[in-house]
Scaffold this active site. Structure first.
Site, PDB file in Angstrom:
ATOM      1  N   HIS A 142       0.820  -1.219   0.000  1.00 24.50           N
ATOM      2  CA  HIS A 142       0.000   0.000   0.000  1.00 24.50           C
ATOM      3  C   HIS A 142       0.852   1.267   0.000  1.00 24.50           C
ATOM      4  O   HIS A 142       0.356   2.344  -0.292  1.00 24.50           O
ATOM      5  CB  HIS A 142      -0.980   0.000   1.181  1.00 24.50           C
ATOM      6  N   ASP A 153       0.191  -7.601   1.300  1.00 28.28           N
ATOM      7  CA  ASP A 153       0.560  -6.198   1.476  1.00 28.28           C
ATOM      8  C   ASP A 153       2.073  -6.006   1.562  1.00 28.28           C
ATOM      9  O   ASP A 153       2.576  -5.306   2.434  1.00 28.28           O
ATOM     10  CB  ASP A 153      -0.123  -5.595   2.700  1.00 28.28           C
ATOM     11  N   SER A 175       4.326   2.955   7.867  1.00 28.15           N
ATOM     12  CA  SER A 175       4.101   1.757   7.073  1.00 28.15           C
ATOM     13  C   SER A 175       5.335   1.403   6.245  1.00 28.15           C
ATOM     14  O   SER A 175       5.905   2.254   5.566  1.00 28.15           O
ATOM     15  CB  SER A 175       2.912   1.948   6.133  1.00 28.15           C
TER      16      SER A 175
END
Length: 374
Positions: free
Chosen positions: A112, A143, A226
């Site tokens: 992402h 992911d 992230s």
């Protein structure tokens, strides 16, 4: 031990930090803020006695180092070892973090974070120079993605990845990345739980993946973290910071102390395949070998996952499942939607034998299925 207060740093303008948030059910909010970690106050530290009888030698003894100072030294050593391996990644739509995977310039991050971009700007922790990178491959189902520096500089420091099987609740962790665009930031906490199966929200760059065996941590994880590193005190990466929980009673604000990281074993498995082949042939995730959608009953309520198609020769086909069958349970886990089926499978391993309960023409049936790989 009280940290020195630093001047407030302005939040940089530019690309928006990326990072999906998990909507946390209200029932779980009792856990928020219940656990405090970090250095204790001076009352728990110990020093050598100043009494003359405490030393039998003619020279004065050096003060014993307090446990609080030792922990601080451990933190600083880990940060010095690992932070050079954590980078900031900028895309046309946002920014995130990544981990140097090898000396050839491969960097692992979240899918992402890269989104649909093919080229990126990377900033190393020990340099302000912007480096260009290109997408190697992405695997949204877990992911994870790998990008590669176009011209890797000398002195790249690949991270060391730990054994996911040795991660235990209570271990101290440090989360490293670029939260809110503040590069080379470090937060601390503990491993709060292991083996979590978590579904990401859909929307934006988030692939909406359901990921099993995640590490839950109390270390603060914010947008921009992230793709960064969750690290133990042995300077090993035990996970990639991926998800932070949100509190619906705070209008989607962060639920303090609840974050999730993809475990090291999943990272290395997926990254190795992306680097070698540009794609993933064995995700290590269980699959039935079907495509399906949510089934609704006569009252228009979700009532299972109806099989749309079956992969010839796959696990479901071998067990006799057919298009039109409505799966209502996998093992002891009830299935009411396609998402709940995905969640149930994410908690299982390829090769496992499981009883699948389903309905065919209104009659309940069961089948023993040997799960394949996604």
């Amino acid at each position: 031990m009280h940290p020195k207060k630093e001047p407030t740093r302005p939040i940089p303008t530019g690309p928006r930090p990326t990072g999906p948030r998990l909507l946390l059910p209200g029932a779980a909010l009792v856990l928020a803020g219940a656990l405090a970690t970090g250095c204790s106050s001076g009352s728990s530290s110990t020093t050598a006695s100043s009494s003359p009888s405490a030393s039998t030698s003619g020279s004065p003894s050096a003060p014993a180092r307090s446990s609080g100072n030792q922990l601080q030294d451990d933190y600083q050593k880990v940060i010095a070892n690992v932070l050079p391996s954590v980078v900031q990644i900028t895309t046309p739509s946002g920014l995130g973090s990544g981990i140097v995977y090898d000396s050839k310039g491969d960097i692992v991050t979240n899918a992402h974070v890269v989104g649909s971009a093919k080229t990126f700007t990377v900033t190393l922790a020990n340099s302000g120079k912007a480096l260009q990178a290109t997408l190697v491959g992405s695997f949204p189902e877990s992911d994870l993605a790998v990008i590669k520096l176009d011209s890797p500089p000398g002195g790249l420091k690949p991270a060391s990845f730990g054994d996911s099987g040795k991660v235990e609740v209570g271990q101290i962790t440090l989360a490293m990345g670029s939260p809110l665009g503040l590069s080379s930031s470090v937060t601390q906490g503990i491993v709060s739980a292991t083996g979590r199966t978590v579904s990401e929200p859909n929307g934006g760059n988030s692939p909406g993946a359901t990921i099993g065996n995640m590490v839950q941590t109390s270390a603060a994880i914010n947008p921009g973290n992230s793709g960064g590193a969750l690290v133990n005190l042995s300077s090993q990466v035990i996970g990639i910071n991926t998800l932070a929980a949100t509190d619906p009673e705070m209008n989607g604000g962060a639920a303090p102390g609840i974050g999730f990281a993809i475990p090291a074993a999943t990272i290395t498995n997926i990254a190795d395949q992306l680097i070698k082949d540009g794609k993933v042939g064995n995700s290590g995730r269980a699959a039935l070998g079907i495509s399906a959608r949510t089934s609704f009953n006569a009252d228009f309520q979700p009532a299972g996952a109806v099989i749309v198609s079956v992969t010839p020769g796959g696990p479901a086909d071998a067990a006799g499942l057919q298009p039109g069958d409505v799966i209502t349970k996998v093992g002891d886990t009830a299935v009411t939607t396609l998402n709940s089926l995905t969640t149930a499978l994410a908690a299982l391993q390829p090769g496992a034998k499981v009883t699948v309960t389903y309905e065919r023409e209104g009659a309940a049936r069961t089948a023993e299925v040997t799960l394949g790989s996604l």
